[in-house]
Design an enzyme around this catalytic site. Structure first.
Site, mmCIF file in Angstrom:
data_model
loop_
_atom_site.group_PDB
_atom_site.id
_atom_site.type_symbol
_atom_site.label_atom_id
_atom_site.label_comp_id
_atom_site.label_asym_id
_atom_site.label_seq_id
_atom_site.Cartn_x
_atom_site.Cartn_y
_atom_site.Cartn_z
ATOM 1 N N ASP A 222 1.332 5.273 1.538
ATOM 2 C CA ASP A 222 0.959 6.315 2.487
ATOM 3 C C ASP A 222 1.473 7.650 1.979
ATOM 4 O O ASP A 222 2.537 7.721 1.347
ATOM 5 C CB ASP A 222 1.549 6.039 3.873
ATOM 6 C CG ASP A 222 0.978 4.785 4.511
ATOM 7 O OD1 ASP A 222 -0.138 4.387 4.119
ATOM 8 O OD2 ASP A 222 1.642 4.209 5.386
ATOM 9 N N ASP B 11 9.831 5.977 13.606
ATOM 10 C CA ASP B 11 10.509 4.986 14.441
ATOM 11 C C ASP B 11 11.913 4.625 13.969
ATOM 12 O O ASP B 11 12.884 4.750 14.708
ATOM 13 C CB ASP B 11 9.634 3.733 14.604
ATOM 14 C CG ASP B 11 9.133 3.166 13.280
ATOM 15 O OD1 ASP B 11 9.534 3.660 12.200
ATOM 16 O OD2 ASP B 11 8.319 2.218 13.325
ATOM 17 N N ASP C 281 0.849 -1.181 0.000
ATOM 18 C CA ASP C 281 0.000 0.000 0.000
ATOM 19 C C ASP C 281 0.889 1.237 0.000
ATOM 20 O O ASP C 281 2.111 1.146 0.109
ATOM 21 C CB ASP C 281 -0.954 0.010 1.197
ATOM 22 C CG ASP C 281 -0.232 -0.285 2.505
ATOM 23 O OD1 ASP C 281 0.884 0.253 2.708
ATOM 24 O OD2 ASP C 281 -0.773 -1.057 3.317
#
Length: 223
Positions: A20, A93, A18
């Site tokens: 983002d 992160d 996917d």
């Protein structure tokens, strides 16, 4: 910009599952631009833009919350402050998940050294690994998941921080912890993920019965 896993996977020659998007537009502005969208999220507002059965997740650039964190209680509870693209990159992160791609200039934007770590095949936190694991203990499982999925190693300082802070997993939100655990052991690199979790002491924290079983297991592990 395209951001995160899709950029990482494209640079590794993998097919992203996917895409983002990160933008300076605020969620309501994105919602007003696309009728085929909806606002989601409570901790941080996102927009899902739908194209048939697919959806694109759109997030506004954000920075560390003004509330900040303290060494005594580093766990993030509020993270809803908008920022710049660079600030957004440095609150993510791991370096390999902080890459942006500008589709207008065909340029990868790397604020945190993600390209270097992709080449070295390393999972490395952005900033102090002890602080980043304390902010969100679920990152420990995410480090294992990405290392197993991509065939990377966990960078030594990041690995040491996980071993030191493994008990912090018990402070994590249970729904997020369960979701990340299932994602970690439900992927193609599950065998390596389980071994990494056991080596780092994470399996004993999350699934002690399985940890005890692995300590006595003498057969091969298959993914």
């Amino acid at each position: 910009y395209l951001v995160g896993g899709s950029v990482r996977d494209l640079m590794l020659g993998r097919r992203p599952k996917d895409f983002d998007v990160a933008t300076s537009a605020h969620p309501q502005q994105v919602r007003e631009l696309f009728r085929n969208s909806r606002l989601i999220g409570r901790r941080f507002r996102l927009v899902h833009v739908f194209f048939g059965r697919k959806n694109i997740e759109v997030a506004t650039f954000r920075r560390r919350s003004e509330d900040g964190v303290s060494p005594e209680e580093p766990l993030i509870r509020h993270d809803n402050t908008f920022g710049s693209a660079e600030e957004d990159a440095f609150r993510r992160d791991f370096t390999v998940n902080a890459l942006f791609y500008d589709p207008q200039t065909f340029r990868v934007i790397d604020y945190a050294g993600g390209v270097r770590d992709l080449r070295a095949r390393l999972i490395r936190t952005i900033g102090d690994p002890d602080l980043r694991m304390g902010e969100d203990p679920v990152r420990m499982l995410r480090a294992v998941r990405f290392a197993a999925k991509l065939g990377f190693e966990i960078e030594p300082a990041t690995r040491s921080a996980i071993e030191r802070r493994r008990a912090d997993l018990l402070k994590a939100s249970m729904p997020r912890l369960v979701e990340e655990a299932y994602r970690t052991i439900g992927q193609s690199g599950a065998a390596r993920a389980l071994l990494l979790m056991e080596e780092l002491g994470l399996l004993e924290q999350t699934m002690p019965w399985l940890s005890a079983h692995l300590k006595t297991w003498t057969g091969p592990l298959e993914s």
